[in-house]
Design an enzyme around this catalytic site. Structure first.
Site, short mmCIF file in Angstrom:
data_model
loop_
_atom_site.label_atom_id
_atom_site.label_comp_id
_atom_site.label_asym_id
_atom_site.label_seq_id
_atom_site.Cartn_x
_atom_site.Cartn_y
_atom_site.Cartn_z
N TRP A 159 -49.77 -68.84 11.80
CA TRP A 159 -51.21 -68.52 11.73
C TRP A 159 -51.83 -69.29 10.58
O TRP A 159 -51.54 -69.02 9.41
CB TRP A 159 -51.41 -67.02 11.52
CG TRP A 159 -50.94 -66.25 12.71
CD1 TRP A 159 -51.67 -65.96 13.83
CD2 TRP A 159 -49.64 -65.68 12.92
NE1 TRP A 159 -50.90 -65.26 14.71
CE2 TRP A 159 -49.65 -65.07 14.19
CE3 TRP A 159 -48.46 -65.65 12.18
CZ2 TRP A 159 -48.53 -64.42 14.72
CZ3 TRP A 159 -47.36 -65.00 12.70
CH2 TRP A 159 -47.41 -64.40 13.96
N HIS A 193 -55.25 -62.26 13.36
CA HIS A 193 -55.04 -61.62 14.67
C HIS A 193 -55.45 -60.15 14.58
O HIS A 193 -55.76 -59.66 13.49
CB HIS A 193 -53.59 -61.77 15.16
CG HIS A 193 -52.53 -61.41 14.14
ND1 HIS A 193 -51.19 -61.55 14.37
CD2 HIS A 193 -52.62 -60.91 12.88
CE1 HIS A 193 -50.50 -61.16 13.31
NE2 HIS A 193 -51.35 -60.78 12.39
N ARG A 219 -59.00 -68.47 12.45
CA ARG A 219 -57.87 -69.40 12.24
C ARG A 219 -58.38 -70.68 11.60
O ARG A 219 -59.37 -71.26 12.08
CB ARG A 219 -57.20 -69.76 13.58
CG ARG A 219 -56.67 -68.60 14.38
CD ARG A 219 -55.21 -68.29 14.10
NE ARG A 219 -54.82 -67.03 14.72
CZ ARG A 219 -54.18 -66.92 15.87
NH1 ARG A 219 -53.80 -68.01 16.51
NH2 ARG A 219 -53.85 -65.74 16.36
N GLN A 233 -59.89 -61.32 20.11
CA GLN A 233 -58.64 -60.86 20.69
C GLN A 233 -58.78 -59.40 21.05
O GLN A 233 -59.62 -58.70 20.50
CB GLN A 233 -57.53 -60.96 19.63
CG GLN A 233 -56.55 -62.07 19.88
CD GLN A 233 -55.40 -62.08 18.88
OE1 GLN A 233 -55.27 -61.22 18.02
NE2 GLN A 233 -54.54 -63.07 19.03
N VAL A 276 -42.32 -58.50 17.24
CA VAL A 276 -41.80 -57.99 18.51
C VAL A 276 -40.39 -58.54 18.78
O VAL A 276 -40.03 -59.60 18.30
CB VAL A 276 -42.72 -58.37 19.71
CG1 VAL A 276 -44.00 -57.58 19.71
CG2 VAL A 276 -43.00 -59.87 19.76
N ALA A 341 -46.42 -54.22 22.58
CA ALA A 341 -47.71 -54.62 21.99
C ALA A 341 -48.11 -55.93 22.64
O ALA A 341 -47.26 -56.70 23.09
CB ALA A 341 -47.58 -54.79 20.49
N1 PHE Z 1 -50.85 -61.35 17.29
C1 PHE Z 1 -50.30 -62.37 18.13
C2 PHE Z 1 -51.13 -63.64 17.97
O1 PHE Z 1 -52.23 -63.57 17.52
C3 PHE Z 1 -50.30 -61.95 19.57
C4 PHE Z 1 -49.37 -60.82 19.81
C5 PHE Z 1 -49.81 -59.52 19.75
C6 PHE Z 1 -48.06 -61.07 20.12
C7 PHE Z 1 -48.96 -58.47 19.97
C8 PHE Z 1 -47.20 -60.03 20.37
C9 PHE Z 1 -47.62 -58.75 20.29
O2 PHE Z 1 -50.73 -64.71 18.27
#
Ligand code: PHE
Length: 373
Positions: A159, A193, A219, A233, A276, A341
């Site tokens: 990120w 995010h 970003r 998002q 995750v 998630a």
């Molecule tokens: N937060 C991640 C992103 O911005 C996306 C994501 C959310 C991935 C939840 C897995 C679980 O790239």
């Protein structure tokens, strides 16, 4: 020849003709000045009567007085007429046609991204998801650490982050009222995010739970047709005793079906996100080239599809099973609870739904674009 009674008659008829042919109030006033003003012709005539002998004075005097009376009468009549006329013609200009249809006032509408966000929210809410919100200025803890991305972890590079300068002695002020001050001093950033809302929510609400959190994220990266420095998002989180990846697949397929109002082809691809395990990327078949990766132009030539980067698929969300370390960070026992998630790119959803081929259009403020929605 003021002593000539014929002169009085001529003067009288000249004055009356002039009054009658007068067409506006200004000229009429000027006439009155010329005949009965201080040095007006009729005034002078009446004044000169003294020089005449008695018989003449009586005869001409009577005629002259009658001429003046007549002048005044005609003058008043004409004046009234002209005033009425001017009033009426003024009324003409101001006339309002009360039967005419009203002019339409320009009416605004919701931005396409707001519309998309609302539609997505409604679908998830109908599937039992609650709604949560979090701040756009986030602490390092919520954006990274609590999501199993410690400071030294190379995954932080995933990120590109807008770090905020630390304001003088006001760490609490930035996010006042939140439990951000963990053991170590916090740095602040524009959230990269919506995943920090998972942490914020689980700190307050104990499982089982289902929640979504739509919002703006940032970003620090170069912009192009598919990337912007800020976009939207929608985070999703479901935790229970036996929530599995199969539940995620079912829910997300149902979401796409309702959102696009038709069967939409999606695929899950193994991927990596520190929060995750396992993680996957969800792709959608490109609506621009129908998954072919190219289009045929008018001349019959093959042209690469710029929307999907020629691959035929568009990456639309990251997802996965919540990592045990994330559950631990919110004091939730990973042996007892598990879940999934996901984070959907709302801009990409909008682009797919409305066939928009450049994300930057959504932020351009260009009315020619916006008025189409
Ligand atoms: N937060 C991640 C992103 O911005 C996306 C994501 C959310 C991935 C939840 C897995 C679980 O790239």
């Amino acid at each position: 020849m003021p002593n000539d009674s014929q002169y009085v008659e001529i003067l009288q008829s000249k004055a009356i003709t002039e009054i009658q042919s007068c067409s506006n109030l200004k000229d009429l006033e000027e006439l009155s000045h010329r005949y009965i003003g201080k040095k007006g012709e009729l005034t002078l005539l009446l004044r000169s009567l003294g020089t005449l002998d008695e018989k003449e004075r009586k005869k001409i005097g009577q005629k002259a007085n009658k001429a003046r009376e007549m002048f005044e009468r005609e003058f008043a009549k004409k004046k009234q007429h002209l005033i009425m006329h001017e009033f009426e013609s003024g009324e003409q200009d101001e006339w309002i046609d009360i039967t005419a249809p009203g002019a339409k006032l320009p009416k605004g509408h919701l931005h396409p991204l707001t519309q998309i966000q609302r539609e997505a929210k409604e679908i998830f809410q109908s599937m039992g998801f609650a709604l949560a919100d979090g701040p756009e200025i986030e602490s390092e803890w919520y954006n990274f650490d609590a999501l199993n991305i410690p400071a030294s972890h190379p995954a932080r590079d995933m990120w590109d982050t807008f770090w905020l300068k630390e304001p003088e002695n006001s760490k609490q002020n930035l996010l006042s009222g939140t439990a951000i001050l963990k053991e170590k001093p916090q740095k602040f950033l524009l959230r990269t995010h919506t995943s920090p809302v998972q942490i914020r929510y689980m700190e307050k609400i104990k499982p089982p739970l289902r929640v979504i959190a739509p919002g703006r994220i940032f970003r620090y990266e170069a912009t192009d047709a598919r990337h912007e420095i800020n976009f939207y998002q929608l985070e999703g989180l479901m935790i229970g005793k036996d929530v599995s990846a199969a539940h995620f697949k079912g829910i997300i397929q149902e979401f796409f079906k309702r959102f696009f109002e038709k069967e939409t082809v999606v695929r899950l691809r193994p991927s990596y996100f520190p929060f995750v395990e396992p993680g996957f990327e969800v792709d959608m078949r490109c609506v621009f080239c129908a998954g072919k990766g190219f289009s045929i132009n008018k001349e019959g030539q093959k042209k690469d599809c710029s929307s999907c980067g020629h691959g035929g698929w568009i990456e639309i969300m990251g997802a996965g099973m919540v990592h045990p370390n994330v559950l631990k960070a919110v004091k939730c026992d990973p042996k007892e609870w598990q879940g999934f998630a996901f984070g959907i790119g709302l801009d990409r959803l909008a682009m797919m739904k409305y066939k928009i081929n450049d994300i930057r259009l959504l932020y351009s403020g260009d009315m020619r674009f916006l008025e189409q929605f």
